[in-house]
Design a protein around this motif. Sequence first.
Motif, mmCIF file in Angstrom:
data_model
loop_
_atom_site.group_PDB
_atom_site.id
_atom_site.type_symbol
_atom_site.label_atom_id
_atom_site.label_comp_id
_atom_site.label_asym_id
_atom_site.label_seq_id
_atom_site.Cartn_x
_atom_site.Cartn_y
_atom_site.Cartn_z
ATOM 1 N N GLN A 156 0.826 -1.201 0.000
ATOM 2 C CA GLN A 156 0.000 0.000 0.000
ATOM 3 C C GLN A 156 0.867 1.261 0.000
ATOM 4 O O GLN A 156 0.578 2.230 -0.721
ATOM 5 N N VAL A 157 1.924 1.252 0.791
ATOM 6 C CA VAL A 157 2.812 2.410 0.875
ATOM 7 C C VAL A 157 3.500 2.660 -0.464
ATOM 8 O O VAL A 157 3.555 3.802 -0.960
ATOM 9 N N VAL A 158 4.027 1.609 -1.076
ATOM 10 C CA VAL A 158 4.738 1.778 -2.346
ATOM 11 C C VAL A 158 3.789 2.255 -3.439
ATOM 12 O O VAL A 158 4.131 3.153 -4.237
ATOM 13 N N THR A 159 2.603 1.682 -3.491
ATOM 14 C CA THR A 159 1.615 2.118 -4.489
ATOM 15 C C THR A 159 1.282 3.597 -4.302
ATOM 16 O O THR A 159 1.153 4.351 -5.280
ATOM 17 N N SER A 160 1.165 4.035 -3.066
ATOM 18 C CA SER A 160 0.863 5.439 -2.780
ATOM 19 C C SER A 160 2.032 6.351 -3.145
ATOM 20 O O SER A 160 1.834 7.461 -3.658
ATOM 21 N N LEU A 161 3.252 5.895 -2.891
ATOM 22 C CA LEU A 161 4.419 6.688 -3.277
ATOM 23 C C LEU A 161 4.503 6.821 -4.793
ATOM 24 O O LEU A 161 4.839 7.899 -5.315
ATOM 25 N N GLU A 162 4.185 5.755 -5.498
ATOM 26 C CA GLU A 162 4.191 5.831 -6.957
ATOM 27 C C GLU A 162 3.131 6.805 -7.466
ATOM 28 O O GLU A 162 3.357 7.515 -8.452
ATOM 29 N N ALA A 163 1.987 6.853 -6.778
ATOM 30 C CA ALA A 163 0.966 7.846 -7.136
ATOM 31 C C ALA A 163 1.472 9.261 -6.852
ATOM 32 O O ALA A 163 1.223 10.201 -7.622
ATOM 33 N N LEU A 164 2.209 9.389 -5.750
ATOM 34 C CA LEU A 164 2.801 10.688 -5.392
ATOM 35 C C LEU A 164 3.713 11.178 -6.508
ATOM 36 O O LEU A 164 3.649 12.352 -6.916
ATOM 37 N N TYR A 165 4.562 10.296 -7.026
ATOM 38 C CA TYR A 165 5.498 10.684 -8.074
ATOM 39 C C TYR A 165 4.781 11.021 -9.385
ATOM 40 O O TYR A 165 5.345 11.710 -10.242
ATOM 41 N N GLN A 166 3.535 10.556 -9.523
ATOM 42 C CA GLN A 166 2.746 10.840 -10.722
ATOM 43 C C GLN A 166 1.868 12.076 -10.564
ATOM 44 O O GLN A 166 1.108 12.417 -11.474
ATOM 45 N N GLY A 167 1.973 12.741 -9.407
ATOM 46 C CA GLY A 167 1.254 13.998 -9.246
ATOM 47 C C GLY A 167 0.196 14.035 -8.166
ATOM 48 O O GLY A 167 -0.369 15.103 -7.883
#
Length: 459
Positions: free
Chosen positions: A422-433
């Motif tokens: 969940q954390v990694v998926t959220s960080l990847e969303a963060l990097y996408q804006g």
Amino acid sequence: MKKMTKCVFTFAFMLTVATGCQTNDEEEATANEPATEQEENNDSNMETNEQDDVIEIEFWHAMGGGLGDTLEALISDYNASQSDYHITPEYQGSYEELLTQFRTVGGTDTAPGLIQMFEVGTKYMIESDYIIPVQEWINRDNYNITQLEENILSYYMVDDQLYSMPFNSSTPALFYNKEMFEEVGLDPENPPSTFSEVAEAAELLTNDDTYGFSMLGHGWFFEQLISTQGADYVDEENGREGDANEALFGGEEGLRAFEWLANMNDSEVFNYYGRDWDDLRAAFQTENVAMYMDSSAGTKEMVDNASFEVGVAYMPHADEVERHGVVIGGASVWMGSGISDEQQEAAWDFMKWFNEPEVQAEWHVNTGYFSTNPDAYEEAIVHEEHEKYPQLTVPIAQLQDTIPSSATQGALITVFPESREQVVTSLEALYQGTSPEEALKQAVEGTNRAIDVAKRASE
């Protein structure tokens, strides 16, 4: 994967009669006379009993490649050091594969007597009823655990009971290119230590070919950014005073970490290389990134493989707080249930032996993992290794400087792998804006859902 075998092996041996040249007819006649049935039985029983006296223990582990070679060599040394016990190592694949395999046999006759398990499997192992807490043998043997590294032991201590013996332990550290530091006017002997200092250094280090900073897509590193601020990951004192009910990393500590990463990403001094350790390490080695966070266990390999001088520093911490320290990663070794008292004694004997200073010195030098016994750092081979690789001493100092607390002790939850996803998926969303607030909220909600599902399943 190797075929599973029983924890205890019984060897039966066929007698072989060898005949050779005799010096006289009487000796030849005696040698060629068939043995009586009683004589054959006596000889067979004597040889079998000698083998039955050796207690066999199977050890399931997840150490592949060179790590596995080092482990098997040390186990061979142990087996040769005494004649009562024999440890048989069995590689079971990755940590996740090992856990899946153990779940299918735990508590049965085919379960191993020794099991390596990664740190986030601790809660499951304690609650599984498939293990014997090593505290039972610590008490029986009056074993002095204070000789071992406190900040490694603490992770596996629950209610003042040690459930497993620390085995391969590491922490994250900041790796950086010293030559690039010098080129932009940064002091390579004074690396950045706070979030803002890392961001400022990353801006100076970024150019057309190089990004200043990166972080692997792995939840472990985010957990460290929380613990170094002295904050718990979940409630109930990080799951150590009771079963955790909710994630706590969504507070100001988690937001600081997400905002720090988002700001560097927006400023284009940060680049995300994905979830594969090798991809990020390759980017550092080819000088496409100047700073990144990695496991301390990879220090020696990185120094050997880089064409430039590698610096290693403490994990950065938020500017608003003092550094609290890091949580250990890696794995420990557990004693399987369902084995006899004699087999437990054999497993315990190996555990004690593995934590002797001389053994731990070999382990540290050949793997890069911490020594569980600090006395190992005084061994001659370690002094020689540290002279050659002074970078190895930095993570050791960081570990020993860590302030003991529930935050740095590490969280205990059965759904840790799910939370990390969940954390990694959220960080990847963060990097996408996605905004830091929204991305962090998604990670918290996903973790809480996983905790709720696990609670309902156990009721």
